[in-house]
Write a protein that holds these residues in place. Sequence first.
Motif, PDB file in Angstrom:
ATOM      1  N   GLY A  35     -84.145 -39.915  14.764  1.00 14.77           N
ATOM      2  CA  GLY A  35     -85.242 -39.789  15.702  1.00 14.77           C
ATOM      3  C   GLY A  35     -84.793 -39.101  16.984  1.00 14.77           C
ATOM      4  O   GLY A  35     -83.678 -39.299  17.451  1.00 14.77           O
ATOM      5  N   HIS A  36     -85.678 -38.292  17.570  1.00 12.29           N
ATOM      6  CA  HIS A  36     -85.360 -37.567  18.800  1.00 12.29           C
ATOM      7  C   HIS A  36     -86.173 -38.118  19.962  1.00 12.29           C
ATOM      8  O   HIS A  36     -87.001 -39.030  19.791  1.00 12.29           O
ATOM      9  CB  HIS A  36     -85.579 -36.065  18.615  1.00 12.29           C
ATOM     10  N   ALA A 268     -91.099 -26.473  27.135  1.00 11.37           N
ATOM     11  CA  ALA A 268     -91.241 -25.843  25.821  1.00 11.37           C
ATOM     12  C   ALA A 268     -91.307 -26.914  24.740  1.00 11.37           C
ATOM     13  O   ALA A 268     -90.776 -28.011  24.896  1.00 11.37           O
ATOM     14  CB  ALA A 268     -90.082 -24.890  25.545  1.00 11.37           C
ATOM     15  N   LYS A 269     -91.961 -26.578  23.662  1.00  9.53           N
ATOM     16  CA  LYS A 269     -92.014 -27.491  22.524  1.00  9.53           C
ATOM     17  C   LYS A 269     -90.625 -27.619  21.910  1.00  9.53           C
ATOM     18  O   LYS A 269     -89.871 -26.642  21.839  1.00  9.53           O
ATOM     19  CB  LYS A 269     -93.008 -26.971  21.480  1.00  9.53           C
ATOM     20  N   MET A 270     -90.278 -28.820  21.465  1.00  8.04           N
ATOM     21  CA  MET A 270     -88.965 -29.016  20.845  1.00  8.04           C
ATOM     22  C   MET A 270     -88.855 -28.221  19.550  1.00  8.04           C
ATOM     23  O   MET A 270     -89.806 -28.187  18.756  1.00  8.04           O
ATOM     24  CB  MET A 270     -88.728 -30.501  20.569  1.00  8.04           C
ATOM     25  N   SER A 271     -87.707 -27.613  19.363  1.00  6.22           N
ATOM     26  CA  SER A 271     -87.487 -26.807  18.164  1.00  6.22           C
ATOM     27  C   SER A 271     -85.998 -26.724  17.879  1.00  6.22           C
ATOM     28  O   SER A 271     -85.202 -26.452  18.788  1.00  6.22           O
ATOM     29  CB  SER A 271     -88.062 -25.399  18.352  1.00  6.22           C
ATOM     30  N   LYS A 272     -85.621 -26.940  16.642  1.00 11.27           N
ATOM     31  CA  LYS A 272     -84.207 -26.815  16.270  1.00 11.27           C
ATOM     32  C   LYS A 272     -83.710 -25.387  16.493  1.00 11.27           C
ATOM     33  O   LYS A 272     -82.556 -25.178  16.887  1.00 11.27           O
ATOM     34  CB  LYS A 272     -84.016 -27.222  14.812  1.00 11.27           C
ATOM     35  N   SER A 273     -84.580 -24.410  16.259  1.00 12.81           N
ATOM     36  CA  SER A 273     -84.151 -23.025  16.431  1.00 12.81           C
ATOM     37  C   SER A 273     -83.873 -22.702  17.890  1.00 12.81           C
ATOM     38  O   SER A 273     -83.012 -21.874  18.202  1.00 12.81           O
ATOM     39  CB  SER A 273     -85.225 -22.073  15.889  1.00 12.81           C
ATOM     40  N   VAL A 274     -84.591 -23.369  18.814  1.00 15.22           N
ATOM     41  CA  VAL A 274     -84.363 -23.171  20.245  1.00 15.22           C
ATOM     42  C   VAL A 274     -83.153 -23.975  20.710  1.00 15.22           C
ATOM     43  O   VAL A 274     -82.491 -23.629  21.693  1.00 15.22           O
ATOM     44  CB  VAL A 274     -85.622 -23.560  21.047  1.00 15.22           C
ATOM     45  N   THR A 279     -81.287 -36.267  20.898  1.00  7.97           N
ATOM     46  CA  THR A 279     -81.333 -37.648  20.435  1.00  7.97           C
ATOM     47  C   THR A 279     -80.734 -38.563  21.506  1.00  7.97           C
ATOM     48  O   THR A 279     -80.140 -38.083  22.485  1.00  7.97           O
ATOM     49  CB  THR A 279     -80.540 -37.809  19.127  1.00  7.97           C
ATOM     50  N   VAL A 280     -80.844 -39.857  21.293  1.00  4.00           N
ATOM     51  CA  VAL A 280     -80.251 -40.810  22.237  1.00  4.00           C
ATOM     52  C   VAL A 280     -78.743 -40.588  22.361  1.00  4.00           C
ATOM     53  O   VAL A 280     -78.213 -40.551  23.482  1.00  4.00           O
ATOM     54  CB  VAL A 280     -80.591 -42.259  21.832  1.00  4.00           C
ATOM     55  N   PRO A 281     -77.987 -40.439  21.260  1.00  2.00           N
ATOM     56  CA  PRO A 281     -76.551 -40.163  21.419  1.00  2.00           C
ATOM     57  C   PRO A 281     -76.268 -38.865  22.172  1.00  2.00           C
ATOM     58  O   PRO A 281     -75.252 -38.774  22.871  1.00  2.00           O
ATOM     59  CB  PRO A 281     -76.045 -40.089  19.969  1.00  2.00           C
ATOM     60  N   ASP A 282     -77.145 -37.866  22.052  1.00  2.00           N
ATOM     61  CA  ASP A 282     -76.949 -36.632  22.816  1.00  2.00           C
ATOM     62  C   ASP A 282     -76.984 -36.930  24.315  1.00  2.00           C
ATOM     63  O   ASP A 282     -76.199 -36.372  25.100  1.00  2.00           O
ATOM     64  CB  ASP A 282     -78.036 -35.610  22.490  1.00  2.00           C
TER      65      ASP A 282
END
Length: 470
Positions: A35-36, A268-274, A279-282
Amino acid sequence: MRLYNTLSRREEEFTPSGDNTVRMYTCGLTVYARGHVGNFRTFVCLDVLRRTLTHLLGYRIRHVMNFTDVDDRTIVGAQKAGMELRAYTDQFIAMFREDARALGMEEVEESPRATDEANIRAMADLIAALDRNGHTYRSDGSVYFKISTMPNYGSLAHLDLEGMKVGARVDADTYAKEDARDFVLWKATKEGEPTWNVVDPPGRPGWHLECSAMALRLLGEPPIDIHAGGIDLIFPHHENEIAQSECATGSQFSRFWFHVEYLLVDDAKMSKSVGNVYTVPDLTAKGYRPSALRYLLLSSHYRKQINFTWAGMDQAEESLRRIVDFLARLEDVTAGDSVPAAREAIETARTSFAAAMSSDLNTAGALGAIFDLVRDLNAAIDAKAIGWADADAARAALDGFDAVLGVIALRRAEDAQPPVPVEEIERLIEDRKAARGRRDFAAADAIRNSLAGRGILLEDNPGGTRWKRK
């Protein structure tokens, strides 16, 4: 309490439908990834909703939040990882629970998995009811819901009924609003996918079917009181839940629909490509604490978009620090008679907090009431216009506020687990005291600086030296 109901598009007075118990269903995480922060914007807001219902309003609650562990994404993820579906989804469920604890979320009464045997059986029963009522058809080994059999389909999302593609069908679990069409309830068996023999023909459930079946099985006869989730679930997921549930039971599915707005990252909208999916650990790897994230997620009304930034996290840290420092100052108030102005400030804060939370869960207004109290009583402490009984009353008020918001207790729990063991901190404080006693100020400063570098700040005051996390 007034809550905004997505179904009616207006605020309505909320009370449970019977026996003082709120029956609430939350669409939980689809467990194909950790989860993010966007997911947790929804889950933290819903945690505060349940806390408001129980701790502020005194209702009992029966809250179900599921794990979607079989859908298009979990199956593809397991196949790519070369893992069994259950083992693949287990790891993300464990991560969710770890992050939920870190964010101070209360445990819900039920957290079912879609693939639990009882839930698969409930899905089969729901399809059988829809079969009997004439709302299904079978094609290419799958079972579909026929939206033309439900005249008010689209009422939650306010769809244009004239624009629906009657007779067309869609197999994907998610699709665009303009593609409203017959949706799949039960998917045909494909090679390598999990299969159950409880429906004819054998196959696996579609995503939309799962939540309806779990909600009705675990919360009882409809209508339930509240169905909740992120705003992205209004269509197609929640619209389709209404369709299959109401056409199977002949009753309204849920009285209230509660949706939380999007979280943006740097506008901006969240995106893996961006590369802006966090995440919480991040966050903890960057030195932030989960309590600061929880605070940030509550700092804006749940129906407004919130923008996640690192500057915002810094501000959240500072806001929490201000509250904790104020509580520490209250500890130093040990004498003096009660002062009417201090008591009045406390009662005003109680009234303002309750009014804000009862007005469609206005967490920003509730935090404002807390900081008004902090400001007024800090000034009273400075003026020595507060007594020990007032300090006790202020602490009790903040404890009551925090039973709802859940940030102060979380920060205290984090402080109780500092980056330096408590025993070592206390020993070093004594060593520093001894160094100052013999006027070795260089050694004393070295101890202070060493602890600061390890994330512990020392504060000297008339009562001694107090430490806190940096």
